[in-house]
Scaffold this motif. Structure first.
Motif, PDB file in Angstrom:
ATOM      1  N   GLY A 197     105.053  38.375 109.478  1.00 54.26           N
ATOM      2  CA  GLY A 197     104.330  38.439 108.218  1.00 54.26           C
ATOM      3  C   GLY A 197     105.187  37.976 107.058  1.00 54.26           C
ATOM      4  O   GLY A 197     106.413  37.977 107.144  1.00 54.26           O
ATOM      5  N   THR A 198     104.528  37.553 106.003  1.00 58.31           N
ATOM      6  CA  THR A 198     105.216  37.164 104.777  1.00 58.31           C
ATOM      7  C   THR A 198     105.214  38.369 103.841  1.00 58.31           C
ATOM      8  O   THR A 198     104.238  39.107 103.786  1.00 58.31           O
ATOM      9  N   LEU A 199     106.329  38.567 103.137  1.00 59.51           N
ATOM     10  CA  LEU A 199     106.461  39.754 102.292  1.00 59.51           C
ATOM     11  C   LEU A 199     106.274  39.381 100.823  1.00 59.51           C
ATOM     12  O   LEU A 199     106.484  38.240 100.429  1.00 59.51           O
ATOM     13  N   THR A 200     105.911  40.378 100.030  1.00 66.27           N
ATOM     14  CA  THR A 200     105.835  40.162  98.593  1.00 66.27           C
ATOM     15  C   THR A 200     107.242  40.323  98.031  1.00 66.27           C
ATOM     16  O   THR A 200     107.868  41.354  98.257  1.00 66.27           O
ATOM     17  N   PRO A 201     107.742  39.301  97.326  1.00 69.07           N
ATOM     18  CA  PRO A 201     109.105  39.433  96.822  1.00 69.07           C
ATOM     19  C   PRO A 201     109.210  40.553  95.778  1.00 69.07           C
ATOM     20  O   PRO A 201     108.251  40.839  95.070  1.00 69.07           O
ATOM     21  N   ASP A 202     110.378  41.194  95.729  1.00 71.39           N
ATOM     22  CA  ASP A 202     110.657  42.214  94.732  1.00 71.39           C
ATOM     23  C   ASP A 202     111.451  41.526  93.618  1.00 71.39           C
ATOM     24  O   ASP A 202     112.588  41.103  93.844  1.00 71.39           O
ATOM     25  N   PRO A 203     110.876  41.391  92.408  1.00 67.69           N
ATOM     26  CA  PRO A 203     111.557  40.638  91.356  1.00 67.69           C
ATOM     27  C   PRO A 203     112.954  41.173  91.066  1.00 67.69           C
ATOM     28  O   PRO A 203     113.861  40.398  90.748  1.00 67.69           O
ATOM     29  N   ALA A 204     113.146  42.504  91.201  1.00 71.55           N
ATOM     30  CA  ALA A 204     114.451  43.084  90.889  1.00 71.55           C
ATOM     31  C   ALA A 204     115.508  42.645  91.893  1.00 71.55           C
ATOM     32  O   ALA A 204     116.694  42.603  91.575  1.00 71.55           O
ATOM     33  N   ILE A 205     115.090  42.343  93.127  1.00 70.67           N
ATOM     34  CA  ILE A 205     116.060  41.964  94.158  1.00 70.67           C
ATOM     35  C   ILE A 205     116.053  40.454  94.398  1.00 70.67           C
ATOM     36  O   ILE A 205     117.098  39.823  94.441  1.00 70.67           O
ATOM     37  N   HIS A 206     114.866  39.880  94.527  1.00 72.99           N
ATOM     38  CA  HIS A 206     114.803  38.460  94.881  1.00 72.99           C
ATOM     39  C   HIS A 206     114.960  37.537  93.683  1.00 72.99           C
ATOM     40  O   HIS A 206     115.363  36.386  93.834  1.00 72.99           O
ATOM     41  N   GLY A 207     114.625  38.025  92.480  1.00 75.54           N
ATOM     42  CA  GLY A 207     114.758  37.182  91.296  1.00 75.54           C
ATOM     43  C   GLY A 207     113.683  36.118  91.251  1.00 75.54           C
ATOM     44  O   GLY A 207     112.770  36.091  92.070  1.00 75.54           O
ATOM     45  N   PRO A 208     113.811  35.207  90.265  1.00 73.95           N
ATOM     46  CA  PRO A 208     112.752  34.219  90.052  1.00 73.95           C
ATOM     47  C   PRO A 208     112.779  33.030  91.003  1.00 73.95           C
ATOM     48  O   PRO A 208     111.901  32.177  90.924  1.00 73.95           O
TER      49      PRO A 208
END
Lengths: 259, 275
Positions: free
Chosen positions: A203-214
């Motif tokens: 599955g594809t995950l929803t990125p976490d902006p705090a960890i993955h960044g822009p």
């Protein structure tokens, strides 16, 4: 015309020509990359650096009329090597994160793709949420946003971290790992290769902006604003003139620039 | 006889030879470098580093000690038949032992780690079928496996070299006294061989402690693994500094222990003051 005179004129022409070429003042930029992260950057069977990052880097160098040279460097030491001046920029799918911003400056992103999880084809795992992966051995590359995300959000799984993406792939194939987490494109491209035939995307995950960044940007030394601006202008330029889209199409059938 | 005659002659004035000047320059350079590093570390000192990562580094230290202990123990047991093979007159047995030592001493530990961890990983179904996969499945056990094989080759060489070092005449003398072979070996040959083998054994332990850092690339969170993890989070070289300090402490403890062992083993060689 005597031989001596002709020789003098030829010499003068040569000197002028080389002088003129030199006067164009090609800025020399050394670019650091990992070379172990297909399809973004990797070393092919001929020992040459290839990949989306490399082609984008070359296009950016052409756009900013710079003379670029590539240096490969282990992921673990890539930021210290930039700081130590071994190269001037990192173009290696490096995500723009708060932690890294304390050490280096970033240009604007040049692509952004979501994370994903891959498992063996015969895996009984049904979903990719932390609850689904409870007690499962999960691999990722160390010192990456994916490794950090796994450690932060998948605490109920047993996390194993590897120096490069190549090693966690080997351990997924041989069954040491139940699942691996990385960029969806990296995993997707690998699953298409013969080595990746063992496995499937869970599955594809929803990125976490705090960890993955822009998204992925180009890292440069802090305060090197001139180079940062040059890169930003060049990114806009290759996006505007279609070079980016051409490179994009060579690698992917969707837009990796992201929203 | 006057008192003055017992005084040593005055030392000749030491001249400033080029070598002496160069020596001072180098020493000054090293002192400045050391000061620079110390000041640099002090300026960028982050006291929260230890409170955040200290416990993890210590747990890594525990893993390293566990890893080294079991590797040395298993390797030591394995080294006995190999050393016997190295000393054997049986051609098959001795060439097998030679090949073993040749391979493990002649290739880098890093290469062996990759070969036995990732290489053997490709045979996981076969290994699972014969019930041995568990050794290789877990990075920690795989590391013990690889390090044991590696150190067994070195320990076998140390042991066989030391046994060879004991003069033949010692055996002959024992035979003349009609001592049983087992007593000859345990009470006469081995104690003398141990004096020769002690220092190389100490070196091997120290090499193993430092070599165990390789476990960090096969997913083991030993001291080096935890250090790299902490560094990747903070980009703070303090991580490597603490790792260096912990490795130094381990090596220093071994060094002191070995001085004690040597004093004990060679106590019959020390000249007593009342002699």
């Amino acid at each position: 015309m005597s031989f001596l005179k002709r020789f003098a004129i030829t010499a003068a022409v040569v000197v002028l020509a080389t002088g003129a070429a030199g006067a164009q003042d090609m800025k020399k930029v050394k670019i650091g990359t990992e070379g172990a992260y297909p399809p973004f950057n990797y070393i092919d069977s001929n020992g040459e650096l290839k990949g989306f990052d490399i082609d984008i880097a070359k296009a950016l160098c052409t756009a900013m009329k710079a003379d670029c040279e590539f240096v490969t460097q282990d992921w673990d030491g890539i930021i210290p090597a930039l700081q130590a001046g071994k190269f001037d920029a990192i173009i290696a799918s490096m995500s723009i994160t708060e932690e890294r911003m304390k050490q280096v400056d970033f240009t604007n992103k040049y692509y952004n793709t979501p994370p994903a999880i891959a498992v063996a084809k015969d895996s009984t795992l049904a979903g990719a949420t932390p609850a689904d992966l409870k007690g499962v051995t999960l691999g990722a590359q160390a010192s990456t946003t994916h490794g950090n995300f796994a450690e932060a959000k998948y605490g109920e799984s047993e996390i194993k971290l590897y120096p490069t993406a190549e090693e966690y792939k080997l351990d997924l194939v041989n069954g040491r790992l139940d699942a691996v987490m990385d960029d969806s494109v990296v995993l997707g491209e690998w699953l298409k290769t013969p080595e990746g035939a063992c496995c499937k995307l869970l599955g594809t995950l929803t990125p976490d902006p705090a960890i993955h960044g822009p998204g992925a940007g180009i890292a440069i030394r802090q305060g090197d604003t001139e180079l940062k601006e040059m890169f930003n202008t060049a990114i806009d330029a290759i996006r505007a003139d279609g070079t980016y889209q051409k490179i994009n199409a060579e690698y992917f059938d969707f837009d990796v620039y992201g929203g | 006889m006057t008192m003055t005659s017992t005084l040593p002659p005055p030392a000749p004035p030491r001249r400033w030879t080029p070598a002496r000047i160069a020596g001072h320059v180098f020493l000054a350079f090293w002192i400045l470098l050391g000061l620079g590093i110390t000041l640099g570390m002090a300026a960028g000192w982050d006291s929260s580093f230890l409170s955040t990562y200290g416990p993890r580094l210590l747990s890594g230290l525990g893993i390293t000690l566990w890893l080294v202990f079991w590797s040395l123990l298993i390797g030591g047991l394995l080294s006995l038949p190999i050393a016997a093979g190295r000393l054997s007159n049986n051609r098959i047995f001795s060439s097998l032992a030679f090949a073993w030592v040749y391979f493990f001493r002649g290739t880098p530990l890093l290469a062996q780690a990759f070969l036995f961890y990732y290489g053997i990983g490709t045979f996981s179904p076969e290994l699972e079928a014969i019930g041995l996969w568990w050794i290789f499945e877990e990075g920690l056990y795989a590391a013990v496996f690889i390090f044991s094989l590696n150190t067994s080759a070195y320990q076998a060489e140390i042991l066989s070299g030391a046994l060879r070092n004991v003069p033949r005449s010692q055996r002959e003398a024992c035979a003349a006294l009609s001592l049983p072979r087992s007593i000859t070996f345990l009470k006469v040959i081995l104690p003398q061989a141990m004096i020769v083998a002690l220092r190389p054994y100490g070196n091997e332990i120290i090499l193993m402690i430092k070599g165990s850092a390789i476990a960090s690339i096969i997913t083991v969170l030993d001291l080096m693994g935890e250090t790299r993890r902490a560094f990747s989070r903070t980009f703070d070289f303090e991580a490597y500094l603490w790792a260096a300090v912990l490795y130094l402490v381990m090596v220093e403890v071994i060094r002191r222990l070995w001085d004690m062992f040597e004093g004990r083993l060679t106590r019959h060689l020390v000249r007593r003051s009342d002699d």
